[in-house]
Write an enzyme that holds these catalytic residues in place. Structure first.
Site, PDB file in Angstrom:
ATOM      1  N   LYS A  39       0.820  -1.223   0.000  1.00  0.00           N
ATOM      2  CA  LYS A  39       0.000   0.000   0.000  1.00  0.00           C
ATOM      3  C   LYS A  39       0.849   1.266   0.000  1.00  0.00           C
ATOM      4  O   LYS A  39       0.384   2.341  -0.365  1.00  0.00           O
ATOM      5  CB  LYS A  39      -0.954   0.000   1.184  1.00  0.00           C
TER       6      LYS A  39
ATOM      7  N   SER B  98      -8.511   1.211   8.872  1.00  0.00           N
ATOM      8  CA  SER B  98      -7.932   0.777  10.135  1.00  0.00           C
ATOM      9  C   SER B  98      -6.784  -0.184   9.866  1.00  0.00           C
ATOM     10  O   SER B  98      -6.222  -0.775  10.762  1.00  0.00           O
ATOM     11  CB  SER B  98      -8.987   0.108  11.016  1.00  0.00           C
TER      12      SER B  98
END
Lengths: 311, 311
Positions: B50, B75
């Protein structure tokens, strides 16, 4: 001449081993305020540095010796290392293991075609069983750590590390039977630029620390450490090398070993065995001593029972 | 043109990311009777792919936009990725997290200087909270997976893999929100030689499989999987890319995910998160399909809570 011996050993075993990577972590460096270079023998074939010494020892045998096989007693990484090295070289490996050794360790030897002979779980029984196999087969006994060819083979890990980073101030190395640190000390002496090798040992099996102090090989009264590779004692071949070259041994608590192991899993994202974590734990413990230095840390292996991780 | 877009994105983010290694294991190859090449984004900065998409998305903003910061709701790994990417680039990152998110995840964001705003644990509350931050600060919203710059940034992992091994027959990629597989599909289309990308998904959150079948974005009624990165649903930007390029999704059981994870820890000696293991589990499950092929396997990340390992 030893420098030449290590260079020759390296050339001899090269095609049978991995040249393992050296990893770093910015975050761990920030934590210890030093530059750490982790030599990852957990990525070595069969998962530990012992592949180096085992391969070198077998390759040093004559054709005739090889045809009669090799024998050792070990329930740990050397059993696997000798089995795999022997298999790669078309040699028969006899492994003497205590009958109460965990099945997972027996399976590890069997997968590399090692031939297991079980015996009682005493030093005497192990030695006698190995002797019997020697007598009946003519196999050559190769000690896991107290054998000059094993020691020199092990030293090639340090040689590679110093080829990659030739200006290390220190190399920190775990001490079990003494075969890795003796080889490391020789390699650092010949290939380093005033690179000092420091030992790392669990407090509860600090036989090497006490041996250096007393000037003779000491034993451990208990072996209750998570670092299962470091329970064994020094031998008469590696001890003089250690005495000559190792000026400092840092002892660490079990909790410090576990913390270092967690740090490596979390930050380097690699699997190491507790014995490897002992070296990093030593650097963290003596942080002030190592401040702003360049430090090689030898991760000896990655063969850990995942069902028994300490976290 | 997308090929050019991915190439430009790669050049743009290069100095802020790691070029991650590609590992192999003889033993795993023997087990599956194929050649597997593991692209190790677990070694990426902050521990997951990511970082690529987050960095690309921020770098695509204008100076003025960057001065006002970025905001996302997550989260998981994207929260950390956006925080670290923003920190590296001197940009403020606002992270909306559900108030019941584990402290360990909040700490991970805080260590990268992300500014956390807590909200109720519903999709509506998350979106509203992010909107409110956008309105009050002028920060740009960046979606974790349904954003073209994020998708293209993610695609650079596959580009690197194909630069290292340009003759892969397949690349197997886990599917969560769809941001990785969409980028991978584009990169494989433009840089591969008829390299087919196959999705891997836990059976209990098989929304992507069902979405492909029904032709519209499906949701999961339950999210009870160990692969916590794969619970999210596809988005309107990545779904058309997935529909166009992905012909097959392999679904795996929880026990198969855990077995694959153990295999990686034991054999590759690396730490991966369960979402990464899903891709290997898919190859093992459809072994016959992959026999004798060259297969890239995308390990998406290595951020796993060590106190909750499934073995």
């Amino acid at each position: 001449m030893k420098q030449d011996n290590i260079t020759k050993a390296h050339a001899r075993i090269q095609q049978f081993i991995h040249r393992t990577p050296v990893l770093s972590s910015q975050l761990i460096n920030q934590k210890v305020e030093a530059d750490l270079y982790f030599k990852c023998e957990n990525f070595q074939k069969m998962g530990a540095f012992k592949m180096r010494g085992a391969t070198n020892a077998i390759l040093k045998l004559t054709e005739e010796q090889r045809s009669k096989g090799v024998v050792t007693h070990s329930s740990g990484n050397f059993a696997q290392a000798l089995s795999l090295a022997a298999k790669s070289l078309g040699v028969k490996a006899h492994i003497v293991m205590p009958e109460n050794a965990p099945q997972v360790k027996k399976n590890a030897v069997l997968q590399y075609n090692g031939s297991i002979t079980e015996c009682e779980s005493t030093t005497k029984a192990r030695q006698e069983t190995a002797n019997r196999i020697q007598d009946s087969t003519g196999a050559t006994f190769i000690h896991p750590s107290n054998d000059m060819d094993v020691i020199i083979g092990n030293g090639t890990a340090c040689k590679e590390l110093l080829e990659d980073y030739n200006d290390l101030d220190y190399i920190v190395c775990p001490i079990g039977g003494g075969g890795l640190i003796a080889g490391t000390a020789l390699a650092a002496h010949y290939f380093g630029k005033q690179c000092q090798v420091i030992g790392a040992e669990p407090m509860v099996v600090d036989d090497a620390y006490r041996s250096i102090m007393s000037g003779k090989i000491e034993t451990n009264s208990s072996t209750n450490t998570i670092a299962d590779g470091l329970k064994t004692q020094l031998g008469d071949i590696n001890f003089p090398i250690i005495q000559k070259h190792i000026k400092q041994i840092i002892r660490v608590e079990e909790s410090e070993i576990i913390s270092a192991m967690i740090l490596v899993f979390e930050r380097l994202k690699i699997v190491i065995e507790p014995s490897s974590a002992v070296a990093l734990a030593a650097v963290i413990k003596q942080k002030e001593h190592f401040k702003n230095k360049k430090i090689g840390v030898l991760f000896s292996g990655g063969n850990v029972d995942l069902s028994r991780l300490p976290f």
